[in-house]
Design a protein around this motif. Structure first.
Motif, short mmCIF file in Angstrom:
data_model
loop_
_atom_site.label_atom_id
_atom_site.label_comp_id
_atom_site.label_asym_id
_atom_site.label_seq_id
_atom_site.Cartn_x
_atom_site.Cartn_y
_atom_site.Cartn_z
N THR A 78 5.23 13.08 6.02
CA THR A 78 3.59 12.78 7.28
C THR A 78 4.23 11.23 7.40
OG1 THR A 78 2.91 11.51 4.49
CG2 THR A 78 2.46 14.15 5.58
N ARG A 128 -0.10 6.96 12.18
CA ARG A 128 -0.89 6.57 12.90
C ARG A 128 -2.38 5.67 12.08
NH1 ARG A 128 -4.30 11.24 16.09
NH2 ARG A 128 -5.49 9.73 17.24
N GLU A 129 -2.18 6.26 10.61
CA GLU A 129 -3.07 5.84 10.29
C GLU A 129 -3.23 4.03 10.04
OE1 GLU A 129 -3.97 7.90 6.32
OE2 GLU A 129 -4.01 9.68 7.55
N ILE A 130 -2.26 3.95 9.55
CA ILE A 130 -2.20 2.64 8.94
C ILE A 130 -1.89 1.62 10.77
CG2 ILE A 130 -0.50 0.69 8.73
CD1 ILE A 130 -1.97 2.08 6.07
N GLU A 151 3.16 8.84 2.77
CA GLU A 151 3.38 10.14 1.59
C GLU A 151 3.98 10.33 1.23
OE1 GLU A 151 -0.50 11.97 2.36
OE2 GLU A 151 -1.12 11.80 0.21
N TYR A 194 -1.21 7.44 -1.53
CA TYR A 194 -0.91 8.23 -2.83
C TYR A 194 -2.68 9.12 -3.15
CZ TYR A 194 0.62 9.98 -7.29
OH TYR A 194 0.96 10.59 -8.47
N LEU A 195 -1.99 10.34 -3.89
CA LEU A 195 -3.13 11.01 -3.77
C LEU A 195 -4.21 11.00 -1.97
CD1 LEU A 195 -3.84 10.40 -7.07
CD2 LEU A 195 -2.74 12.24 -6.08
N GLY A 196 -3.72 10.99 -1.32
CA GLY A 196 -4.15 11.33 -0.38
C GLY A 196 -5.57 10.22 0.05
N ILE A 197 -5.11 8.50 -0.75
CA ILE A 197 -6.15 7.21 -0.13
C ILE A 197 -4.86 6.39 -0.56
CG2 ILE A 197 -7.73 8.06 -0.27
CD1 ILE A 197 -7.90 6.39 -2.79
N TRP A 198 -4.81 5.10 0.70
CA TRP A 198 -3.98 4.15 0.59
C TRP A 198 -4.04 3.18 -0.74
CZ3 TRP A 198 0.04 3.56 3.92
CH2 TRP A 198 -0.16 4.73 4.80
N GLN A 199 -3.04 3.86 -1.69
CA GLN A 199 -3.45 2.93 -2.84
C GLN A 199 -3.52 1.58 -2.69
OE1 GLN A 199 -4.71 4.46 -5.62
NE2 GLN A 199 -4.55 6.33 -4.99
N THR A 200 -3.64 0.69 -2.72
CA THR A 200 -3.45 -0.93 -2.71
C THR A 200 -3.47 -1.14 -4.09
OG1 THR A 200 -5.61 -0.42 -0.91
CG2 THR A 200 -3.76 -2.67 -1.51
N ARG A 213 0.78 -1.46 -0.04
CA ARG A 213 0.41 0.23 0.14
C ARG A 213 0.66 1.27 0.41
NH1 ARG A 213 -2.84 -2.15 4.45
NH2 ARG A 213 -4.79 -3.54 3.57
#
Lengths: 352, 653, 306, 265
Positions: free
Chosen positions: B265, B271-273, B261, B34-40, B31
């Motif tokens: 960040t 923290r998000e993951i 990202e 990128y571009l604000g979300i977790w591209q998988t 993951r």
């Protein structure tokens, strides 16, 4: 403190732009809905339904309506009650004059009538702003109530000017008890709050806020000021109209145009200010606060042995003082306090 | 060779990848925010991308045994490039993305780089510059085309173009990719990692598939890592730790690797993951704790008291609870309450609430620091290893955590201590050779196949290894007692106010130290005392700060006094350096190890002042700024004496 | 000249005159608004409540404590001046530099507070206030022209004129007045030449309190002292829209127009639509006017620069 | 940073032409008889001392002000004056001298507003979060995220703009303008009030925008160094009149320009 957000990551824009991006919030809202729809009807008394919960929900809806106009689109209005009146009397007449009219459709049509009146009286907002506009919305307030009082057709030639709302019946089920009416109002309010939230998180909501924050820039990037403002007036008035109809059908039962007076308009404005300008949640908090405050005051007055006449005057003073207090101390109202509290909980034990 | 079948042994990385892709095609492999979300990327997608990249490289003429340089931040596509090169029997050569051109030049030349996959314009520019003197760099493939549209250097292409070329090539040569993968042998070199090298030029450490897979399997088994685990990869890809955790174990265990990202960040992304498996060098844990303490200082009085009270509980019983030892019911209750009120939220805000296993290595970690994390319930452990051993020699087993040891020998590793105290290691994870350096290879692997780690260590009574210092750094004072500078430096660095320390004493009659204060921690300390300062130099020269550091030094002396032979190594005199030691000035290695010899030479006047009894010494130093310009800073450095205690062991004797 | 003498014309003139005289009293309330708006940029919605509070205090002192008007009025003046000062101090000073809408909403809160306070102190029953002036037609005019004009209205108009004159003097001839005008023109500039802004605002609020008292006495003795007095203040809004928020002459002319037009509309238009149009006609008139000239009759056109 | 014109898109035909524009506010003449043109893909600077009418010129181009005289030809279509909305629909975006962000919204929402013209769903569809509304929201979010990436605003994506430092606000405003995918970008003093580093960043973003998207850029700037570095051609205004027009070198050597600048300082 209760928030555990680590591991809540978003893999799509859809999940990132959902209404409650934090899982704990989703659970809390789900729990709240379960309580509101199932637990409360099981346990609450008729008094609580008709003196607290039903007016709270209806005022929340009206506050939501005014908040769309004032909080999101930045157009101050002192004519909220007038739009409510239009919604109520239009619904009444649709029910009265169209045979077999479903009551929900009548509410929607009432709302649409209010929206049309809203657009009409919103026209001046294209040329004037600020309290010039506020003053001109007073025209709506006085004119509409006068119209409803003076034109007998609206009240079905009732000599006293009072109308009695028809029986609410949906798919053969009659909504008679306070509990039934509570559930009906709750359902409508939930759906409309959801729609409002969807609007404010989409382009239409952003257009309102853009016009509110910096209208020249909004125009330069392509928003049509006229369309934006009138949409805000229409949507806002629609919400107020439906709230007005519910006020008549599910709360008062019999109602005269004067019930929708300037005082009601002010009261709803107070709910917006205390609850939080530009916040959906704030609309509910503000309405709750202002519905509960007089009850709390009367209890206090009762226990201190002061004459009952004191209550209403004390209420005026407390309202007035609270408005000033909030404007000075927390102009974004209870919603901001809630938000700050939530932020603190999210960062707990850190201060920032 | 026949076409590969599903039965093929999973003993190379490309084959491991294919296995995951066929067994769990839709599970997330990589993951990237990128571009604000977790591209998988699922395993199937990852395998397909790798295949396209590999075919593209093949189309460009990348052959078995070729080296592929990989330069950039941690990005899924760069990790895929490792597998792509290995699919073709090539060798991945990850390089430090922040290395200056000169350093890069050596590796580019040494590894005879013809192909490079890089992240962005910055790296492309560096390589194009390098190419002027190293024309063998033929192909530069970049992942992010931004700013590169108008470049028309020959051999420069985007990863996108490489992949589409690969797809075409793949269609034209059906089965070629499978054949290439099947050709790979487990003993082939899979990756070449350059040692940071405290002295001399970096050496390329050639590691085979087998070495890293063995090391990874050992770790996975040891800590019961599973496919649903998540890690955040943010440490340089050229570093052996990242290669083990984010590549080898990723392919062995099949868990998900998440790429942040941007460098700004990392904390938010962490923290998000909320990773379940986490690795960080001690300095990351340290700076986290520092920022945590600073943030807590701003908290309201009630919160601070709550925090302090529950931290006391945690320090009392937290580690025991984590280690599964008996703890009184009252403490358990208090700890549970603390978990709701303090530790839980704390871990959550740090992004560590889901961590099952966290590791630290690369440098010694302070006992207080280590204890803190363990006490709030983070299963932080130490490991010991080096680039030459795939970052894998000793691990701390759950429940057997000691603050001053690095654990027991890991599965499949033989460890012994040589007569001179040096730690020796044998096993599949030991390097094949240093690239083009038979001399160095011969020097570091003895006839019995033991690799000389260069570290001096001892086993304690439980069989845990304790590392004292670099073997070659261990010297002797004139009086003949052992002098282990790193050991002392680490003790100093455990104080949050001290950022770096350099000790001298070999062949001298006593020990002296250079100290770098921690600007954040000391700055905060100064602010609270209303001490006004303009910057590092000014702060370092304040008498109050000197007194603060002196206090730390004397505490270290007190500790040393209890440690037998090391008691003679107490610090007699010290100074606070007027500038921060910096890798850009060659004072530190890229992994932030001090280059003691270089520093001694560079600051010779200071060193002789320390030994001459002066109390002030003027010095002027050249520095390199970020933009490459150079300048100089001058200062009068104060020199202080520190109190030494009589050795406790000796006094008793 | 027969036409002038026809009953219809006489009636028209009577209505017009009555309207104009009412308008003068509207103007008086509007004047309070203008004063505060000019000096501090606050649209003081509470002006109506202040009028009500003043009238109720006079009536209350008179009724509950048996004080004569000669005593009650000076006491009330003190009370009103104090109220004005306090309002400036407690409500508006903390909100300085806020958006004008915020200030406006604060004065709505103030309105409620003052109304509640007034009734809590003096009770909410309707009272009369006798100023000793009869609200009867002016006999001389009836005798000579046949036009009915209230003696009370005439005297009230006279008092208003006096007050306006006095305010004009205050503004133009005194030091405080000059400071006031400087503040009204440009807050920053006034500050930079050393005019104590908050001091000036305090004075303005005190003067507005005094104007409210005069309006309260006149309206109260005419219509009785009751809650409905606060609606008189609402009438001042269209007056302001017409006249412009910043103009004293605007307030007067606007008051006259609104007063006259609402009476004429009520008399000549009312019967066709069921009457009672006085309540909204001024607003709709003002609204239509706004569409043509958003800055009001005497207001300054604002050029927005970006 | 690469120098002017290096490797950038080829400059095309005239895309915007203003002829004999005069603008008055009451009695004050802001612009007198101004004519110049802008070619596709070029970076065109407007310079001049304070009060020279630079901002007014931009306001005329995108229709905020209506000139009393003259005409504007944009993409071959000649008109008396531009109207703000038409300008936006024709792909003219701009930033303001004094940051004109929507202060009550986050960075993301501010930039999303820049995409409003691409949104076709009605407010009813949006209220019900129906197929098209939702799809558009997500498609546009993706575009916006690309711009966030392009201008390196990732770390402040969800921060309310009121909390941002000045330099970042300027960048967000550029992002909002870029979100409209404009053919022509009007930048009113994009680097005013910035420190050297921020200026360098902004220069790079302006050049990258021009390079990557081929956007024609008209910019007002005070810093002569910046103007000389990044612009292809320069118009010089003084007291509402045009006193110079040409490449940076030509303008620098123009005696009238020298006089105006020396006089101004």
């Amino acid at each position: 403190m209760i928030y555990r957000e680590a591991g809540q990551y978003k893999t799509s824009y859809l999940s990132d732009s959902q209404i409650f991006p934090i899982a704990q919030d989703r659970y809390a809202v789900a729990a709240l809905l379960v309580i509101a729809f199932i637990a409360v009807p099981l346990f609450a008394s008729a008094y609580i339904f008709s003196a607290i919960l039903i007016p709270f929900l209806i005022f929340s809806l009206a506050t939501l309506g005014l908040n769309i106009l004032t909080g999101y689109a930045g157009q101050l209005s002192l004519g909220t009650a007038a739009f409510m009146a239009v919604g109520a009397f239009a619904s009444y007449n649709f029910m009265l004059r169209v045979p077999g009219m479903p009551v929900l459709l009548a509410f929607v049509l009432g709302g649409i009538c209010a929206a049309l009146v809203g657009i009409l009286f919103g026209l001046p907002s294209l040329r004037i702003r600020g309290f010039y506009l506020a003053a001109s919305t007073l025209a709506t307030q006085f004119f509409v109530v006068w119209c409803l009082t003076k034109v007998p057709w609206f009240t079905n030639n009732s000599s006293s000017g009072v109308i009695t709302a028809q029986q609410v019946e949906i798919l053969g089920y009659k909504f008679e008890t306070p509990q039934d009416k509570y559930l009906l109002v709750l359902g409508i309010v939930c759906v409309m709050a959801l729609l409002a939230k969807n609007m404010v998180r989409s382009t239409v909501g952003r257009s309102w806020m853009a016009v509110r924050d910096m209208d020249v820039a909004a125009e330069v990037i392509g928003f049509r000021i006229m369309k934006t403002k009138l949409t805000a007036f229409a949507v806002s008035s629609f919400y107020c109209g439906v709230a007005g109809a519910l006020y008549a059908y599910c709360y008062l039962g019999t109602v005269e145009p004067e019930a929708y007076n300037l005082d009601l308009s002010f009261r709803i404005l107070f709910m917006v200010i205390i609850g939080g300008v530009g916040s959906i949640l704030g609309s509910f908090l503000g309405a709750g606060f202002i519905v509960l405050l007089p009850i709390a005051l009367s209890i206090i007055v009762h226990y201190t042995g002061l004459p009952n006449s004191v209550t209403s005057n004390l209420e005026l003073m407390v309202f007035g003082a609270l408005i000033i207090f909030f404007l000075i101390v927390e102009p974004h109202g209870l919603a901001r306090l809630w938000q700050i509290g939530k932020e603190k909980l999210r960062l707990w034990p850190f201060p920032h | 060779m026949s076409a590969p079948s599903a039965e093929i042994a999973c003993d190379t990385f490309p084959r491991l990848l294919l296995q995951h892709a066929s067994k769990r095609p839709n599970a997330p492999a990589l993951r990237e925010k990128y571009l604000g979300i977790w591209q998988t990327w699922s395993w199937a997608e990852t395998a397909a991308e790798v295949r396209a990249m590999a075919s593209g490289l093949a189309a460009l003429g990348f052959k078995r045994g070729d080296h592929l340089a990989i330069i950039g931040d941690n990005r899924p596509r760069l990790y895929m490039a490792f597998a792509a090169a290995q699919s073709l029997g090539g060798i991945a050569v990850p390089m430090y993305q922040d290395a200056v051109a000169v350093e890069m030049m050596h590796v580019l030349e040494d590894a005879e780089i013809r192909f490079a996959v890089v992240e962005d314009q910055e790296q492309v520019d560096k390589l194009l510059e390098a190419r002027e003197s190293r024309p063998q760099i033929e192909h530069i493939i970049f992942a992010d085309p931004r700013g590169l549209r108008s470049y028309d250097a020959p051999g420069l292409m985007s990863l996108e173009a490489l992949r589409s070329a690969g797809a075409t090539f793949d269609q034209a040569h059906p089965g070629r990719y499978e054949r290439e993968v099947a050709l790979g042998k487990t003993a082939d070199v899979s990756v070449m990692l350059y040692t940071s090298g405290t002295t001399g030029k970096p050496k390329g450490v050639c590691q085979s598939h087998e070495a890293f897979i063995t090391a990874a399997r050992g770790g996975v088994q040891f800590d019961k890592l599973v496919a649903t685990d998540n890690t955040l990869s943010y440490l340089p890809m050229a570093w052996v730790g990242d290669h083990l955790f984010s590549y080898a174990q990723f392919l062995v265990a099949g868990f998900t690797v998440n790429c942040p990202e941007s460098a700004d960040t990392v904390m938010t992304d962490l923290r998000e993951i909320g990773p379940t498996y986490y690795f960080a060098p001690p300095r990351v844990f340290e700076s986290l704790l520092t920022s945590l303490s600073i943030r807590m200082e701003d908290a309201s009085h009630i919160k601070q008291r709550l925090y302090n009270a529950f931290m006391k509980v945690a320090l009392r019983c937290g580690s025991d609870i984590l280690n599964g030892r008996a703890v009184s019911a009252k403490d358990r209750l208090l700890y549970a309450l603390g978990n709701v009120l303090v530790y839980g939220p704390l871990k959550n805000t740090l992004g560590m609430s889901r961590i099952r296993v966290a590791y630290t290595a690369g440098a010694a970690i302070g006992p207080d620091l280590f204890r803190f994390y363990r006490s709030i319930g983070i299963n932080l452990k130490q490991l010991y290893g080096s680039t030459e051993t795939c970052a894998y020699v000793c691990l701390q087993p759950d429940g057997e955590i000691k603050f001053d040891s690095v654990g027991k020998a890991a599965p499949g590793v033989e460890v012994k201590i040589a007569d001179n105290g040096e730690v020796l290691v044998r096993g599949a994870m030991v390097l094949k050779e240093y690239y083009k350096r038979p001399d160095a290879t011969a020097e570091s692997i003895d006839s019995a196949g033991y690799f000389r780690t260069g570290d001096a260590g001892v086993f304690d009574s439980d069989g845990h290894l304790k590392i004292i210092d670099r073997a070659k750094d261990v010297g002797h004072l004139l009086s003949g007692e052992m002098f282990a500078p790193n050991y002392i430096e680490n003790k100093l660095k455990f104080f949050s106010h001290i950022q770096e320390a350099v000790c001298f004493g070999n062949d001298r009659d006593h020990v002296v130290a250079f100290i770098n204060i921690d600007l954040t921690a000391v700055g905060n300390w100064a602010e609270r005392r209303h001490i006004v300062y303009s910057g590092y130099i000014d702060l370092a020269g304040k008498d109050e700060v000197v007194a603060l550091i002196k206090d730390c030094v004397e505490k270290v002396n007190a500790e040393l006094a209890t440690e037998g032979e090391l008691a003679s190594s107490q610090i007699a005199r010290f100074l606070i350096l007027h500038k921060e030691l910096d890798p850009d000035d060659d004072e530190l290695t890229r992994t932030r190890k001090v280059r003691r010899g270089f520093i001694a030479e560079k600051y010779e006047p200071l060193l002789s002042a320390l030994y001459s009894g002066k109390t002030v010494q003027h010095i002027e130093t050249q520095v390199k700024f970020e933009d490459g310009r150079t300048g100089s800073i001058a200062a009068d450095v104060k020199i202080s004496d520190a109190k030494r205690l009589p050795a406790l062991g000796k006094a008793a004797a | 000249m027969d036409i002038l003498n026809s009953d219809a014309v006489k009636y028209f003139i009577t209505v017009l005159a009555a309207g104009l005289l009412t308008g003068v009293m509207y103007a008086l309330v509007a004047l309070g608004f203008v004063l505060i708006y000019k000096a501090s940029g606050v649209f003081n919605f509470a002006q109506g409540a202040m009028v009500f509070f003043a009238a109720l205090t006079v009536a209350g002192l008179n009724e509950k404590f048996g004080l004569s008007l000669w005593l009650a009025v000076p006491i009330t003046i003190v009370v009103m001046v104090a109220l004005g000062f306090l309002t400036e101090r407690i409500v508006l000073r903390p909100l300085v530099n806020q958006h004008e809408i915020t200030l406006f909403m604060a004065t709505i809160g103030l309105t409620f507070f003052i109304e509640g306070l007034a009734q809590l102190l003096w009770g909410s029953n309707v009272r009369t206030l006798d100023l000793g002036i009869q609200d009867v037609p002016f006999q001389w005019l009836i005798d000579n022209t046949g036009i009915l004009i209230s003696q009370f209205d005439l005297i009230a108009a006279g008092i208003c004129a006096l007050l306006v004159g006095a305010l004009a003097l205050l503004f133009n001839k005194t030091k405080i007045g000059r400071a006031l005008r400087a503040v009204a023109d440009d807050h920053q500039a006034a500050l930079s030449v050393g005019i104590p802004l908050q001091h000036v605002w305090g004075i303005v609020w005190a003067v507005a309190g005094f104007v409210a008292l005069v309006a309260g006495l006149l309206w109260g003795s005419r219509n009785g002292v009751q809650f409905a007095l606060t609606f008189v203040a609402l009438k001042a809004l269209p007056v302001l829209i017409l006249g412009g928020f910043t103009s004293v002459p605007g307030a007067i002319v606007g008051g006259l127009i609104i007063g006259a037009s609402e009476k004429l509309a009520e008399v000549y238009l009312g019967p066709y639509v069921g009457g009672g149009i006085e309540g909204w006609f001024p607003y709709v008139l003002a609204l239509l006017f706004l569409l043509v000239r958003p800055e009001g009759l005497f207001g300054e056109k604002i050029i927005r620069r970006i | 940073m690469s120098g002017a014109g290096v490797g950038r898109r080829e400059i095309g035909d005239v895309i915007l032409k203003v002829d004999n524009i005069s603008l008055r506010f009451g009695g004050v003449k802001a612009l007198t008889d101004i004519s110049f043109d802008v070619r596709e893909h070029e970076i065109r600077a407007i310079i001049g001392p304070n009060g020279a009418g630079k901002s007014s010129m931009l306001n005329v181009i995108n229709g905020v002000y209506t000139p009393q005289q003259g005409s504007i030809t944009f993409r071959g279509e000649q008109r008396r004056d531009m109207n703000t909305h038409e300008a936006a629909e024709n792909g003219i975006a701009r930033t303001f001298q004094n940051i004109a962000l929507f202060t009550g919204m986050t960075v993301l929402d501010n930039i999303m507003t820049g995409r409003n013209l691409k949104i076709k769903s009605t407010f009813i569809e949006q209220a019900f979060w129906l197929g098209r509304a939702r799809r558009e929201e997500i498609e546009n979010r993706k575009k916006v995220e690309e711009i966030i990436d392009f201008l390196q605003l990732q770390s402040v994506r969800k921060t309310p703009v009121a909390r941002l430092p000045y330099g970042i606000k300027k960048r967000v405003e550029l992002a909002r303008a870029l979100a409209a995918e404009p053919t022509m970008l009007l930048l009113d003093e994009p680097m005013a009030g910035m420190n050297v580093e921020e200026k360098q960043d902004m220069c790079r973003f302006v050049l990258d925008t021009n390079d990557q998207f081929g956007t024609t850029i008209v910019l007002i700037e005070h810093d002569m160094g910046v103007v000389m570095d990044i612009s292809d051609r320069v118009v010089v205004l003084d007291y509402g009149k045009k006193i110079g027009d040409g490449t940076p070198t030509e303008v620098r050597n123009n005696p009238d320009v020298i006089k105006a600048y020396l006089g101004a300082h």
